[in-house]
Design a protein around this motif. Structure first.
Motif, PDB file in Angstrom:
ATOM      1  N   GLU A 136      -5.107  51.814 -18.758  1.00  0.00           N
ATOM      2  CA  GLU A 136      -6.218  50.841 -18.381  1.00  0.00           C
ATOM      3  C   GLU A 136      -5.609  49.459 -17.972  1.00  0.00           C
ATOM      4  N   LEU A 137      -4.870  49.016 -19.028  1.00  0.00           N
ATOM      5  CA  LEU A 137      -4.226  47.627 -19.046  1.00  0.00           C
ATOM      6  C   LEU A 137      -3.324  47.478 -17.546  1.00  0.00           C
ATOM      7  N   GLU A 138      -2.588  48.492 -17.211  1.00  0.00           N
ATOM      8  CA  GLU A 138      -1.645  48.628 -16.016  1.00  0.00           C
ATOM      9  C   GLU A 138      -2.694  48.586 -14.888  1.00  0.00           C
ATOM     10  N   THR A 139      -3.873  49.261 -14.732  1.00  0.00           N
ATOM     11  CA  THR A 139      -4.773  49.404 -13.907  1.00  0.00           C
ATOM     12  C   THR A 139      -5.419  48.016 -13.430  1.00  0.00           C
ATOM     13  N   ALA A 140      -5.824  47.226 -14.660  1.00  0.00           N
ATOM     14  CA  ALA A 140      -6.366  45.979 -14.575  1.00  0.00           C
ATOM     15  C   ALA A 140      -5.244  44.838 -14.221  1.00  0.00           C
ATOM     16  N   ALA A 141      -4.137  45.134 -14.443  1.00  0.00           N
ATOM     17  CA  ALA A 141      -2.999  44.307 -13.931  1.00  0.00           C
ATOM     18  C   ALA A 141      -2.838  44.562 -12.310  1.00  0.00           C
ATOM     19  N   ILE A 142      -3.062  45.520 -12.061  1.00  0.00           N
ATOM     20  CA  ILE A 142      -2.624  45.980 -10.531  1.00  0.00           C
ATOM     21  C   ILE A 142      -3.983  45.339  -9.787  1.00  0.00           C
ATOM     22  N   GLU A 143      -5.037  45.449 -10.057  1.00  0.00           N
ATOM     23  CA  GLU A 143      -6.406  45.267  -9.503  1.00  0.00           C
ATOM     24  C   GLU A 143      -6.301  43.663  -9.614  1.00  0.00           C
ATOM     25  N   ARG A 144      -5.901  42.945 -10.442  1.00  0.00           N
ATOM     26  CA  ARG A 144      -5.662  41.506 -10.477  1.00  0.00           C
ATOM     27  C   ARG A 144      -4.820  40.981  -9.350  1.00  0.00           C
ATOM     28  N   MET A 145      -3.640  41.808  -9.408  1.00  0.00           N
ATOM     29  CA  MET A 145      -2.695  41.532  -8.210  1.00  0.00           C
ATOM     30  C   MET A 145      -3.206  41.564  -6.880  1.00  0.00           C
ATOM     31  N   LEU A 146      -4.123  42.562  -6.871  1.00  0.00           N
ATOM     32  CA  LEU A 146      -4.453  42.839  -5.299  1.00  0.00           C
ATOM     33  C   LEU A 146      -5.486  41.849  -4.890  1.00  0.00           C
ATOM     34  N   ALA A 147      -6.212  41.461  -5.873  1.00  0.00           N
ATOM     35  CA  ALA A 147      -7.326  40.407  -5.690  1.00  0.00           C
ATOM     36  C   ALA A 147      -6.640  39.063  -5.316  1.00  0.00           C
ATOM     37  N   GLU A 148      -5.515  38.787  -5.888  1.00  0.00           N
ATOM     38  CA  GLU A 148      -4.611  37.416  -5.686  1.00  0.00           C
ATOM     39  C   GLU A 148      -4.229  37.436  -4.390  1.00  0.00           C
ATOM     40  N   ASP A 149      -3.708  38.587  -4.190  1.00  0.00           N
ATOM     41  CA  ASP A 149      -3.075  38.877  -2.817  1.00  0.00           C
ATOM     42  C   ASP A 149      -4.126  38.745  -1.440  1.00  0.00           C
ATOM     43  N   GLU A 150      -5.347  39.348  -1.809  1.00  0.00           N
ATOM     44  CA  GLU A 150      -6.344  39.133  -0.870  1.00  0.00           C
ATOM     45  C   GLU A 150      -6.868  37.874  -0.887  1.00  0.00           C
TER      46      GLU A 150
END
Length: 162
Positions: A136-150
């Motif tokens: 869950e922590l890894e998924t949240a980190a990936i989602e944050r990175m994708l949102a930042e990239d977007e």
């Protein structure tokens, strides 16, 4: 579960040195030396308080097991948040370290024996709960990175069109 059983406690010097050797082999000398340095900078009272908090964390997990709570329950996630924060007393707990600890808790005979003093199912429950928690922590980190990239891409697009 018995209240007089603790996972954390002081070890004799020979046992402590053996644990340190094993940890150096597994985690490398830098992490272990940093952990020893941090630990030795605490007063005896601080060390006792840190050990007591660690014992409370695992005792609280046993209460969840006995209440029939699933390893992915909200209550377990809250305890694992405390656990991760508690680990900061010793070292910086990366996701890789957290995942490794989850595995170690249910594969290392010393951890298994120690945790089973509290509850026979504790090692396996911890391994499962920590694996879910880290995922869950890894998924949240990936989602944050994708949102930042977007967001970055949108800013660049907006700057180009201005």
């Amino acid at each position: 579960m018995s209240d007089d059983k603790n996972v954390f406690g002081r070890h004799d010097e020979a046992q402590q040195k053996q644990y340190e050797r094993e940890a150096r082999l597994q985690y490398g000398p830098g992490t272990v030396n940093e952990s020893i340095k941090r630990w030795n900078n605490y007063t005896s009272d601080e060390q006792d308080a840190i050990m007591a908090e660690g014992n409370r964390i695992y005792t609280d997990v046993v209460k969840l097991i006995e209440a029939g709570k699933a390893p992915d329950s909200k209550e377990m996630t809250e305890i694992l948040d405390r656990w991760q924060q508690h680990l900061h007393h010793f070292y910086e707990p990366t996701l890789e370290i957290l995942a490794g600890l989850g595995e170690l808790y249910n594969t290392n005979p010393d951890f298994i024996r120690n945790f089973q003093k509290l509850h026979v199912d504790l090692p396996a429950y911890l391994q499962q709960a920590i694996a879910i928690y880290v995922d869950e922590l890894e998924t949240a980190a990936i989602e944050r990175m994708l949102a930042e990239d977007e967001a970055d891409m949108n800013r660049r697009t907006n700057n180009l069109s201005s």
